[in-house]
Design a protein around this motif. Structure first.
Motif, PDB file in Angstrom:
ATOM      1  N   GLY A 281       0.732  -1.065  -0.100  1.00  0.00           N
ATOM      2  CA  GLY A 281      -0.123  -0.218   0.117  1.00  0.00           C
ATOM      3  C   GLY A 281       0.952   1.086   0.059  1.00  0.00           C
ATOM      4  N   ARG A 282       1.219   1.763   1.134  1.00  0.00           N
ATOM      5  CA  ARG A 282       2.870   2.752   0.986  1.00  0.00           C
ATOM      6  C   ARG A 282       3.614   2.869  -0.329  1.00  0.00           C
ATOM      7  NH1 ARG A 282       5.191   1.087   6.627  1.00  0.00           N
ATOM      8  NH2 ARG A 282       3.389   0.155   7.037  1.00  0.00           N
TER       9      ARG A 282
ATOM     10  N   LYS B 212      -2.067   0.751   8.045  1.00  0.00           N
ATOM     11  CA  LYS B 212      -1.913   0.451   8.648  1.00  0.00           C
ATOM     12  C   LYS B 212      -4.274   0.796   8.880  1.00  0.00           C
ATOM     13  CE  LYS B 212       2.832   2.121  10.816  1.00  0.00           C
ATOM     14  NZ  LYS B 212       3.156   3.491  11.304  1.00  0.00           N
ATOM     15  N   ILE B 213      -4.615   2.069   8.250  1.00  0.00           N
ATOM     16  CA  ILE B 213      -5.980   1.586   8.733  1.00  0.00           C
ATOM     17  C   ILE B 213      -6.311   1.116   7.356  1.00  0.00           C
ATOM     18  CG2 ILE B 213      -7.573   3.386   8.179  1.00  0.00           C
ATOM     19  CD1 ILE B 213      -5.426   5.835   9.584  1.00  0.00           C
ATOM     20  N   GLY B 214      -6.444   1.415   6.308  1.00  0.00           N
ATOM     21  CA  GLY B 214      -6.687   0.533   5.831  1.00  0.00           C
ATOM     22  C   GLY B 214      -7.347   1.412   4.508  1.00  0.00           C
ATOM     23  N   ARG B 215      -7.352   0.680   3.401  1.00  0.00           N
ATOM     24  CA  ARG B 215      -8.166   1.419   1.684  1.00  0.00           C
ATOM     25  C   ARG B 215      -9.250   1.462   2.258  1.00  0.00           C
ATOM     26  NH1 ARG B 215      -3.121  -1.460   1.216  1.00  0.00           N
ATOM     27  NH2 ARG B 215      -2.302  -2.601   0.320  1.00  0.00           N
ATOM     28  N   LYS B 216     -10.267   0.432   2.685  1.00  0.00           N
ATOM     29  CA  LYS B 216     -11.198   1.754   2.825  1.00  0.00           C
ATOM     30  C   LYS B 216     -12.040   2.358   3.526  1.00  0.00           C
ATOM     31  CE  LYS B 216     -14.956  -1.372   2.313  1.00  0.00           C
ATOM     32  NZ  LYS B 216     -15.629  -2.786   2.014  1.00  0.00           N
ATOM     33  N   LYS B 217     -11.041   2.593   4.963  1.00  0.00           N
ATOM     34  CA  LYS B 217     -11.615   3.429   5.838  1.00  0.00           C
ATOM     35  C   LYS B 217     -11.317   5.049   5.727  1.00  0.00           C
ATOM     36  CE  LYS B 217     -11.563   1.203  10.221  1.00  0.00           C
ATOM     37  NZ  LYS B 217     -11.245   1.122  11.513  1.00  0.00           N
TER      38      LYS B 217
ATOM     39  N   CYS C 193      -8.869  14.459  -0.140  1.00  0.00           N
ATOM     40  CA  CYS C 193      -9.047  14.027  -1.546  1.00  0.00           C
ATOM     41  C   CYS C 193      -7.788  13.040  -1.847  1.00  0.00           C
ATOM     42  CB  CYS C 193      -9.559  14.811  -2.390  1.00  0.00           C
ATOM     43  SG  CYS C 193      -9.547  14.112  -4.345  1.00  0.00           S
ATOM     44  N   ALA C 194      -6.611  14.109  -1.428  1.00  0.00           N
ATOM     45  CA  ALA C 194      -5.259  13.673  -1.254  1.00  0.00           C
ATOM     46  C   ALA C 194      -4.955  12.195  -0.147  1.00  0.00           C
ATOM     47  CB  ALA C 194      -4.594  14.436  -0.648  1.00  0.00           C
TER      48      ALA C 194
ATOM     49  N   CYS D 245      -7.474   9.774  -3.819  1.00  0.00           N
ATOM     50  CA  CYS D 245      -6.344   9.554  -4.594  1.00  0.00           C
ATOM     51  C   CYS D 245      -5.144   8.816  -4.204  1.00  0.00           C
ATOM     52  CB  CYS D 245      -5.565  11.802  -4.728  1.00  0.00           C
ATOM     53  SG  CYS D 245      -6.422  12.586  -5.609  1.00  0.00           S
ATOM     54  N   ALA D 246      -4.831   8.999  -2.318  1.00  0.00           N
ATOM     55  CA  ALA D 246      -4.152   7.852  -2.336  1.00  0.00           C
ATOM     56  C   ALA D 246      -4.762   6.216  -2.466  1.00  0.00           C
ATOM     57  CB  ALA D 246      -3.671   7.818  -1.172  1.00  0.00           C
ATOM     58  N   VAL D 247      -5.765   6.155  -2.727  1.00  0.00           N
ATOM     59  CA  VAL D 247      -6.184   4.625  -2.625  1.00  0.00           C
ATOM     60  C   VAL D 247      -6.435   4.018  -3.706  1.00  0.00           C
ATOM     61  CG1 VAL D 247      -8.113   3.203  -2.245  1.00  0.00           C
ATOM     62  CG2 VAL D 247      -6.876   4.535  -0.092  1.00  0.00           C
TER      63      VAL D 247
END
Length: 468
Positions: A135-136, A325-330, A374-375, A379-381
């Motif tokens: 992810g990162r 750590k938090i996850g894509r969906k959250k 947004c970022a 945008c990140a996901v």
């Protein structure tokens, strides 16, 4: 179980591939500082102005259509090399364009480079990464995009300030590019990172997963041994990838039509196109014009755009740190909720700002809050999810389909935003963007699985099972 990986080597591979994202960001955002000058020089009407912004996006649509085929046939590395050449040609051509037609043609060439790199760079990073870092590492690509935005805004701002100070250069052609028609210098400066990207690509290997698909297992294992500290783990990764490949059909199109995979492709395309109708590219392309319409001078509006680029970059760094750590969906839930609030506040400002005598600084604050939300979320996901969702054998082709949807949406926004601002009013335009956030959130909530911490092979098996 967490894998033991050579994190510094993974960072090196990811940063090199992510430089394509910097070029994507620069080429996309640099246009915002040139619109007024090019419009005045070539006497463009509203539709022609939209075409000037949108022409590169038509190139991007072509780029995503061929990116998957090129990356699956030639390899991820060679496809990135091709994109670096396209960026270089575009930058040089825009700087020396003799008329509007030539300028558009070179912008389209750069757009093809954008389309290609928007698919292959995150795809490459995803395929060389290990599950707990993916992810990162893929988010490094999005970080590079935002640094590209910021770089373009800074170049635009500095070059405009340089010309306004009355400076003169020794050669007439330099004066034309950097002084009298400074938009040429803004567009042409892209050749520096493009050439750097071209050179540095020769220092990274091909994607090991692509090599496995092509039957080049010895080369793949050698690269995997550099990625994983443990040799047995590298060999296990080879076996896992091969075990998934053996269950897949030979035909790419047959594989695309498998029920679970087809579902993933439709969901990916919906995420990609809806994300463009939530306003981010309207702000990135037309930010200075929007600020000028709010009563700011050209220099102030470009400075505000630099602040937007800075917030975009810093927030993407935050997203990069927390995404695994938090996850894509959250991240999507939190961020898109904030986007709705900020878009409504922007719309209210344009409705009542004058009558309520609200300072333009509030407009800047609302925009910065919007960019932050947004970022840190969509945008990140989006590139992380799209690079994770599809089987290895067709990942390039499937990402091209999702990328095609993304760039169709981006083109429509680039083309239609001047018309919307004029006919729907700025308030109506931003209220529309707020409404479009709702279906995006529902799709992610109901249809997208949480992919954090899962290997690409595990994600692939999820979609296959969901279609049974």
């Amino acid at each position: 179980m967490k894998s033991t990986a050579n994190f510094s080597y993974l960072i090196f591979l990811s940063v090199v591939a992510a430089l394509g994202g910097f070029l994507f960001g620069y080429d996309t955002a640099v246009i915002s500082g040139t619109i007024a000058q090019v419009t005045q020089l070539f006497q463009l009407d509203t539709l022609q102005q939209g075409w000037y912004v949108g022409c590169a996006l038509t190139g991007s649509i072509v780029g995503v259509c061929v990116a998957g085929i090129l990356s699956d046939k030639l390899g991820r590395k060679m496809t990135m090399i091709i994109s670096s050449i396209l960026f270089s040609i575009s930058a040089l051509g825009c700087a020396i364009s003799a008329d509007f037609t030539q300028l558009v043609a070179y912008r389209i060439i750069g757009g093809i480079g954008i389309g290609v790199v928007s698919i292959v760079s995150p795809l490459y990073i995803s395929e060389v990464s290990v599950a707990q870092y993916r992810g990162r590492l893929v988010s490094l690509y999005q970080l590079a995009v935002t640094v590209g935005f910021l770089g373009a805004y800074l170049v635009n701002y500095q070059l405009l300030a340089y010309t306004e100070n009355g400076n003169q250069l020794s050669a007439d052609w330099l004066n034309m590019i950097f002084i009298t028609e400074v938009w040429r210098g803004m567009l042409g400066m892209e050749i520096l990172p493009a050439m750097l990207f071209f050179i540095i690509l020769f220092f990274i290997p091909e994607s090991p997963r692509w090599l496995i698909v092509k039957g080049k297992e010895e080369k793949a294992v050698n690269i995997l041994k550099k990625i994983y500290i443990s040799i047995p783990e590298a060999e296990n990764q080879l076996k896992e990838t091969k075990s998934v490949l053996t269950s897949e059909t030979k035909s790419e199109w047959t594989q695309l039509m498998k029920p679970g995979i087809f579902k993933a492709i439709i969901i990916g395309a919906c995420i990609a196109i809806l994300g463009q109708f939530m306003g981010v590219n309207a702000v990135l392309y037309y930010g200075p014009s929007i600020f000028e319409n709010a009563g700011l001078s050209g220099g102030d509006s470009l400075f505000y755009q630099v602040l937007i680029g800075l917030i975009n970059t810093l927030t993407t760094v935050l997203a990069l740190i927390i995404i695994d750590k938090i996850g894509r969906k959250k991240l999507v839930y939190y961020g898109v909720s904030g986007m709705v609030v900020s878009l409504l506040l922007i719309g209210i400002y344009f409705l009542f700002g004058d009558s309520w005598k609200i300072s333009s600084l509030f407009l800047l604050i609302f925009f910065l809050f919007y960019i932050f939300c947004c970022a840190v979320s969509i945008c990140a996901v989006v590139f992380v999810l799209l690079s994770e969702m599809y089987p290895t054998t067709i990942r390039g082709l499937a990402m091209s389909i999702a990328g095609f949807a993304l760039w169709i949406g981006t083109y429509l926004i680039g083309q239609l935003t001047p018309w919307m601002l004029q006919n729907l009013t700025p308030a109506g335009t931003f209220f529309l963007f707020a409404v479009m956030c709702v279906p995006y959130m529902l799709i992610v909530w109901k249809l997208v699985p949480e992919t954090t911490g899962k290997s690409l092979e595990e994600i692939e098996r999820y979609w296959t099972r969901s279609g049974q």
